[in-house]
Design an enzyme around this catalytic site. Sequence first.
Site, PDB file in Angstrom:
ATOM      1  CG  ASP A  21      10.464 -13.861   1.555  1.00 15.53           C
ATOM      2  OD1 ASP A  21      10.238 -13.581   0.363  1.00 15.53           O
ATOM      3  OD2 ASP A  21       9.975 -13.217   2.498  1.00 15.53           O
ATOM      4  CE  LYS A  82       7.936 -11.320   0.512  1.00 13.95           C
ATOM      5  NZ  LYS A  82       8.251 -11.081   1.914  1.00 13.95           N
ATOM      6  CB  CYS A 115       6.817 -13.683   4.739  1.00 12.85           C
ATOM      7  SG  CYS A 115       7.982 -12.345   5.114  1.00 12.85           S
TER       8      CYS A 115
END
Length: 198
Positions: A21, A82, A115
């Site tokens: 990310d 995602k 995450c």
Amino acid sequence: MIMLTTLGNLTPSSTVFFCCDMQERFRPAIKYFGDIISVGQRLLQGARILGIPVIVTEQYPKGLGSTVQEIDLTGVKLVLPKTKFSMVLPEVEAALAEIPGVRSVVLFGVETHVCIQQTALELVGRGIEVHIVADATSSRSMMDRMFALERLARTGIIVTTSEAVLLQLVADKDHPKFKEIQNLIKASAPESGLLSKV
């Protein structure tokens, strides 16, 4: 219960890099994001030199934008969108199953306490050894970042640095790719605020 120390030896043939990310929308919010990007880019160059597969995720790219331009995604194995915080998606599990003998994941990106932490815990739960690159992962708050790194280290996850990872992967000055890796680390990586508590 006996806790065995994880030695954390890395070899290119049994390692996969996970880049989590590193997206445009996070740029103004994440502490030391510029440093994290430059270290992430260094790691991806190292992965290309050493032939290590790279898996990249993007959290809700429609709203948060794609991976920042400075990160060169040439040759990466997968780039997946995602909504789940953990990178351990069905497609990622399938990709890992296709790579023979994967033992270690080198994990970096944002955010450390969300995450990165959830990915690391899921991977360890599946018997994979996780190395978190502290100088290539951050959060919006240094408090969240530091507590996450501490928690993960206590779980037996290896919290390390980009230079340690790259040199561990070549392991020998006589490695055919040593010179290329040495050039990547000639300038020390930025400390990205990690030494503020020293």
